[in-house]
Motif scaffolding. Structure first.
Motif, PDB file in Angstrom:
ATOM      1  N   GLY A 100       0.813  -1.207   0.000  1.00 47.74           N
ATOM      2  CA  GLY A 100       0.000   0.000   0.000  1.00 47.74           C
ATOM      3  C   GLY A 100       0.842   1.249   0.000  1.00 47.74           C
ATOM      4  O   GLY A 100       2.040   1.223   0.302  1.00 47.74           O
ATOM      5  N   GLN A 101       0.223   2.364  -0.353  1.00 45.17           N
ATOM      6  CA  GLN A 101       0.895   3.654  -0.397  1.00 45.17           C
ATOM      7  C   GLN A 101      -0.063   4.754   0.004  1.00 45.17           C
ATOM      8  O   GLN A 101      -1.271   4.655  -0.205  1.00 45.17           O
ATOM      9  CB  GLN A 101       1.395   3.967  -1.811  1.00 45.17           C
ATOM     10  CG  GLN A 101       2.507   3.078  -2.291  1.00 45.17           C
ATOM     11  CD  GLN A 101       2.837   3.372  -3.743  1.00 45.17           C
ATOM     12  OE1 GLN A 101       1.962   3.423  -4.574  1.00 45.17           O
ATOM     13  NE2 GLN A 101       4.114   3.554  -4.022  1.00 45.17           N
ATOM     14  N   SER A 102       0.493   5.814   0.546  1.00 45.99           N
ATOM     15  CA  SER A 102      -0.236   7.051   0.808  1.00 45.99           C
ATOM     16  C   SER A 102       0.472   8.166   0.046  1.00 45.99           C
ATOM     17  O   SER A 102       1.679   8.084  -0.217  1.00 45.99           O
ATOM     18  CB  SER A 102      -0.238   7.383   2.299  1.00 45.99           C
ATOM     19  OG  SER A 102      -0.961   6.429   3.020  1.00 45.99           O
ATOM     20  N   TYR A 103      -0.279   9.223  -0.291  1.00 48.88           N
ATOM     21  CA  TYR A 103       0.264  10.342  -1.052  1.00 48.88           C
ATOM     22  C   TYR A 103      -0.096  11.649  -0.368  1.00 48.88           C
ATOM     23  O   TYR A 103      -1.128  11.755   0.299  1.00 48.88           O
ATOM     24  CB  TYR A 103      -0.298  10.347  -2.480  1.00 48.88           C
ATOM     25  CG  TYR A 103       0.096   9.124  -3.262  1.00 48.88           C
ATOM     26  CD1 TYR A 103       1.270   9.106  -3.995  1.00 48.88           C
ATOM     27  CD2 TYR A 103      -0.690   7.985  -3.249  1.00 48.88           C
ATOM     28  CE1 TYR A 103       1.651   7.981  -4.704  1.00 48.88           C
ATOM     29  CE2 TYR A 103      -0.324   6.852  -3.949  1.00 48.88           C
ATOM     30  CZ  TYR A 103       0.847   6.854  -4.673  1.00 48.88           C
ATOM     31  OH  TYR A 103       1.227   5.742  -5.364  1.00 48.88           O
ATOM     32  N   ARG A 104       0.757  12.649  -0.576  1.00 50.21           N
ATOM     33  CA  ARG A 104       0.477  13.980  -0.043  1.00 50.21           C
ATOM     34  C   ARG A 104       1.186  15.038  -0.883  1.00 50.21           C
ATOM     35  O   ARG A 104       2.152  14.742  -1.594  1.00 50.21           O
ATOM     36  CB  ARG A 104       0.925  14.100   1.411  1.00 50.21           C
ATOM     37  CG  ARG A 104       2.450  14.127   1.567  1.00 50.21           C
ATOM     38  CD  ARG A 104       2.865  14.287   3.000  1.00 50.21           C
ATOM     39  NE  ARG A 104       4.317  14.405   3.133  1.00 50.21           N
ATOM     40  CZ  ARG A 104       4.942  14.462   4.294  1.00 50.21           C
ATOM     41  NH1 ARG A 104       4.255  14.406   5.424  1.00 50.21           N
ATOM     42  NH2 ARG A 104       6.253  14.586   4.332  1.00 50.21           N
ATOM     43  N   PHE A 105       0.699  16.288  -0.777  1.00 51.02           N
ATOM     44  CA  PHE A 105       1.371  17.445  -1.359  1.00 51.02           C
ATOM     45  C   PHE A 105       2.181  18.131  -0.269  1.00 51.02           C
ATOM     46  O   PHE A 105       1.783  18.153   0.893  1.00 51.02           O
ATOM     47  CB  PHE A 105       0.363  18.470  -1.897  1.00 51.02           C
ATOM     48  CG  PHE A 105      -0.347  18.060  -3.151  1.00 51.02           C
ATOM     49  CD1 PHE A 105       0.350  17.772  -4.320  1.00 51.02           C
ATOM     50  CD2 PHE A 105      -1.728  17.986  -3.189  1.00 51.02           C
ATOM     51  CE1 PHE A 105      -0.314  17.424  -5.485  1.00 51.02           C
ATOM     52  CE2 PHE A 105      -2.402  17.636  -4.349  1.00 51.02           C
ATOM     53  CZ  PHE A 105      -1.694  17.353  -5.498  1.00 51.02           C
ATOM     54  N   THR A 106       3.307  18.717  -0.688  1.00 51.10           N
ATOM     55  CA  THR A 106       4.075  19.578   0.216  1.00 51.10           C
ATOM     56  C   THR A 106       4.235  20.947  -0.431  1.00 51.10           C
ATOM     57  O   THR A 106       4.200  21.078  -1.649  1.00 51.10           O
ATOM     58  CB  THR A 106       5.475  19.009   0.524  1.00 51.10           C
ATOM     59  OG1 THR A 106       6.239  18.948  -0.683  1.00 51.10           O
ATOM     60  CG2 THR A 106       5.394  17.636   1.179  1.00 51.10           C
TER      61      THR A 106
END
Length: 181
Positions: A100-106
């Protein structure tokens, strides 16, 4: 302001209208702002001021529970401190079984919204390809250049991969749109 002939001076708040006739102009008309009131000076909230697109052509594989840059990023310089930046990204990802993976913006290295571990995409009992997308509305409160990035975090010991233009099968991009505030 607008000057008609040599006698009529209108301020920028005045409206010019002609009732029951035609307006004839001898010579030329010039304007010092666009027809929307020069949106770059933030006089029209909601107007899209600029659109910047970033494209990545990489593959990122991760099993680590740390955040990793994907290579997908954009740099935008807001016209006003009241502007909002609408971020959108779309890409292809592959998960092996139980991965699994999670994503985000910085923004300039600071997370805008960090999902909890396990709150992202999960391969379940079989491997699969997904085409996720992520959106975020940011208020950077600056007129300096801002760098936005998409990051990924794995959360299993099994490999999970994010493909950016992998084999040319899916257009991968990140878009930043400045919205006048």
């Amino acid at each position: 302001s607008v000057c008609i002939g040599t006698h009529t001076q209108l301020s920028t708040d005045d409206k010019l209208s002609v009732a029951g006739g035609n307006l004839t102009v001898a010579g030329s008309i010039s304007a010092q702002s666009d027809v929307y009131g020069n949106a770059r000076t933030m006089t029209n909230p909601g107007v899209i001021l600029q659109v910047i697109e970033g494209i990545a052509e990489t593959q990122v594989a991760t099993t680590a529970a740390t955040w990793v840059d994907t290579g997908l990023e954009v740099t935008i310089t807001p016209a006003g401190t009241g502007s909002k930046i609408l971020l959108q990204a779309g890409w292809e990802t592959y998960h092996a079984a139980t991965a699994g993976q999670s994503y985000r913006f910085t923004r300039d290295g600071t997370s805008l919204d960090t999902p909890g571990v396990g709150h992202g995409l999960y391969g379940g009992t079989g491997s699969a390809y997904y085409m996720p997308s992520l959106q975020h509305l940011d208020a950077p409160n600056t007129t300096s250049a801002v760098v936005y990035k998409l990051q990924v975090q794995g959360y299993s010991a099994t490999a999970a991969e994010s493909h950016f233009n992998h084999g040319g099968n899916f257009r991968t991009s990140m878009i930043a749109m400045e919205v006048a505030g």
